[in-house]
Design an enzyme around this catalytic site. Structure first.
Site, short mmCIF file in Angstrom:
data_model
loop_
_atom_site.label_atom_id
_atom_site.label_comp_id
_atom_site.label_asym_id
_atom_site.label_seq_id
_atom_site.Cartn_x
_atom_site.Cartn_y
_atom_site.Cartn_z
N ASN A 88 9.63 4.54 2.90
CA ASN A 88 9.41 3.78 4.13
C ASN A 88 10.68 3.07 4.59
O ASN A 88 11.49 2.61 3.78
CB ASN A 88 8.36 2.69 3.89
CG ASN A 88 6.98 3.26 3.64
OD1 ASN A 88 6.27 3.59 4.57
ND2 ASN A 88 6.61 3.38 2.38
N CYS A 147 9.63 8.91 -1.60
CA CYS A 147 9.06 10.01 -0.83
C CYS A 147 8.52 11.03 -1.82
O CYS A 147 9.27 11.55 -2.64
CB CYS A 147 10.14 10.64 0.04
SG CYS A 147 9.56 12.11 0.89
N HIS A 171 5.45 4.52 12.54
CA HIS A 171 5.48 4.39 11.08
C HIS A 171 6.60 5.31 10.59
O HIS A 171 6.42 6.52 10.48
CB HIS A 171 4.12 4.81 10.51
CG HIS A 171 4.03 4.79 9.03
ND1 HIS A 171 3.47 3.74 8.33
CD2 HIS A 171 4.44 5.68 8.09
CE1 HIS A 171 3.52 3.99 7.03
NE2 HIS A 171 4.10 5.17 6.86
N HIS A 221 9.83 6.61 8.13
CA HIS A 221 10.39 6.69 6.79
C HIS A 221 11.88 6.95 6.91
O HIS A 221 12.35 7.52 7.89
CB HIS A 221 9.70 7.80 5.98
CG HIS A 221 8.37 7.37 5.43
ND1 HIS A 221 7.97 7.61 4.15
CD2 HIS A 221 7.34 6.69 6.01
CE1 HIS A 221 6.75 7.11 3.95
NE2 HIS A 221 6.35 6.56 5.07
N ARG A 232 0.83 -1.20 0.00
CA ARG A 232 0.00 0.00 0.00
C ARG A 232 0.87 1.26 0.00
O ARG A 232 1.06 1.89 -1.04
CB ARG A 232 -0.95 0.00 1.22
CG ARG A 232 -2.12 0.96 1.09
CD ARG A 232 -1.81 2.41 1.45
NE ARG A 232 -1.28 2.55 2.82
CZ ARG A 232 -0.80 3.68 3.30
NH1 ARG A 232 -0.75 4.77 2.53
NH2 ARG A 232 -0.32 3.74 4.53
N ASP A 233 1.48 1.59 1.12
CA ASP A 233 2.25 2.83 1.20
C ASP A 233 3.44 2.78 0.24
O ASP A 233 3.84 3.80 -0.33
CB ASP A 233 2.75 3.04 2.63
CG ASP A 233 3.11 4.50 2.92
OD1 ASP A 233 2.68 5.38 2.16
OD2 ASP A 233 3.82 4.74 3.91
#
Lengths: 292, 292
Positions: free
Chosen positions: A247, A238, A205, A207, A13-14
């Protein structure tokens, strides 16, 4: 959610939503199967955002219906609004993640709402999700810095989290959305969140955009964080820094957790193979991107 | 040595000695000049080890005589024995680093002596160095793990350090020679060393072989470590793990220190340019090697 360390894989997803390459359903399904085969117990398989905004996620309904679900694995989907939630429910999703930002400007630009409007919208969404007996995760973005506003007041983060937990979220995921977090800041913020909400109700979460992802994870760990989001091979760039890492890579996280004496049940060999597959078969260039 | 954070650049020595490429004197000199121009105040320019053992360092005398020395910069050289120390003195070196291991097996294989024999030899070496008014650093290797013995007793590390300080070393550099250190272990060992010897008498020499270099540096920082060794671009592999990363990269370290609110005076742009030069003009492949 377990009491020990948890790894939430957000690559499908991300990760994918920040890549320009569009994957067909079968490749997404293959990716999710590989991740679960590698030992991941939480996988975010896609989002039910309008395809106009995130074309990479247009086929999440089909992905959700196609994957073979293993018992004991949570297949999460990101949901932005009522329409998305209804689609998720229709697709048989049992684990939903909602999101909003702790920066007014970021929330406005990303969701087109003020923070208080978002909280009102969450009330309705959570109500339906709970009535359907779904598990609920809530992302709060930009908690350690906003690309538009700079510093974010962590008191505001905590207040938003309080409300989301009150509304029925099982876990808050504190998002360092653009990797602006610094280790001592992450350590302090994590400490406040864990003390306020308890370890099993908060995740980080992270990055790796600034090259501090693993160190920030360790900083959070020292403050009692036991749940972490990451993306296989660091999939996902990003949006605010083209070419930069996105991530935190799942293998970088698992390596850290193992070094802390916290086995994850996730095979690093499998993560390496999946990363290789993403590079060789799909054409991503992940190895290069991870370096400073 | 300053009270604030210090970065000891070991690329021209620990870096190059672990690379198979042999650099001519002018390229070594150019590398050292670039590092100093980038703001590094401590640079290890080479070693006076017998060329039969480390051919990469055969011309350190000439390097030492050729570099233009800037005031306020310490140009360190590694010295294994009396012959090496005499060569260093002849070449005008004012800052010498000695080394021994905290693992009997590693010391035996690397230096062909027992630990106690090494300590006896240090006595003579330090005496001459002090009489010549040289600054003395002492590396203790394998403090967080030995490739032959596994765990290393940290009490032994501390006792060796005590003796080396007593003999006149100004600083002990704790070497995670093969990158086996784990963050909580580094944090604990650093705490013991800083409490015993004080912050300005101890440095951490970290390798990134296991992908934990930056996190280990942060762990040490939390325990009061303020001096760190690193190598530009991560120059230098690991003799025990071909293809794996070696020394913690200076840019990774500087990035961390800046994120901790500790400016180093070292230009990250300059480090990036020097790394690019090492890749493009000399032919090293550093970017690839740094990834997990």
């Amino acid at each position: 959610m377990q009491n020990d360390v948890s790894v939430f894989e957000v690559g499908p997803r991300d990760g994918l939503q920040n890549e320009s390459v569009l994957l067909p359903v079968e490749q997404k399904v293959a990716l999710i199967h590989k991740l679960v085969d590698g030992g991941l117990k939480h996988v975010e398989i896609g989002s039910f955002v309008h395809p106009k905004w995130v074309p990479q996620m247009a086929d999440t309904d089909e992905v959700a219906r196609t994957i073979e679900k293993k018992p004991g694995v949570a297949y999460w989907a990101l949901v932005p609004n009522m329409r998305g939630l209804e689609r998720a429910i229709d697709a048989g999703i049992k684990h939903v993640a909602f999101f909003m930002s702790s920066s007014e400007t970021h929330n406005q630009k990303n969701i087109n709402r003020s923070i208080s409007e978002s909280l009102v919208a969450m009330e309705e969404l959570f109500k339906l999700a709970l009535s359907e007996k779904l598990q609920i995760r809530a992302y709060i973005s930009t908690v350690f810095g906003c690309p538009f506003e700079g510093e974010v007041d962590f008191d505001r983060v905590l207040k938003i989290g309080d409300r989301l937990l009150e509304l029925g979220a099982q876990q808050i995921s504190l998002g360092d959305t653009t990797g602006m977090g610094r280790p001592l800041q992450v350590q302090e913020g994590s400490k406040r969140a864990v003390e306020r909400w308890d370890s099993d109700r908060v995740a980080l979460h992270l990055h790796d955009t600034s090259g501090l992802g693993q160190t920030n994870a360790f900083a959070g760990y020292l403050s009692g964080i036991r749940a972490f989001d990451s993306s296989v091979g660091g999939l996902g760039g990003c949006p605010y820094a083209p070419g930069a890492p996105g991530n935190l890579a799942t293998q970088t996280l698992v390596n850290l957790l193992e070094s802390l004496g916290r086995p994850t049940g996730i095979s690093r060999d499998s993560l390496r193979e999946t990363t290789q597959w993403l590079e060789d078969d799909i054409g991503f260039n992940l190895t290069q991107r991870r370096s400073l």
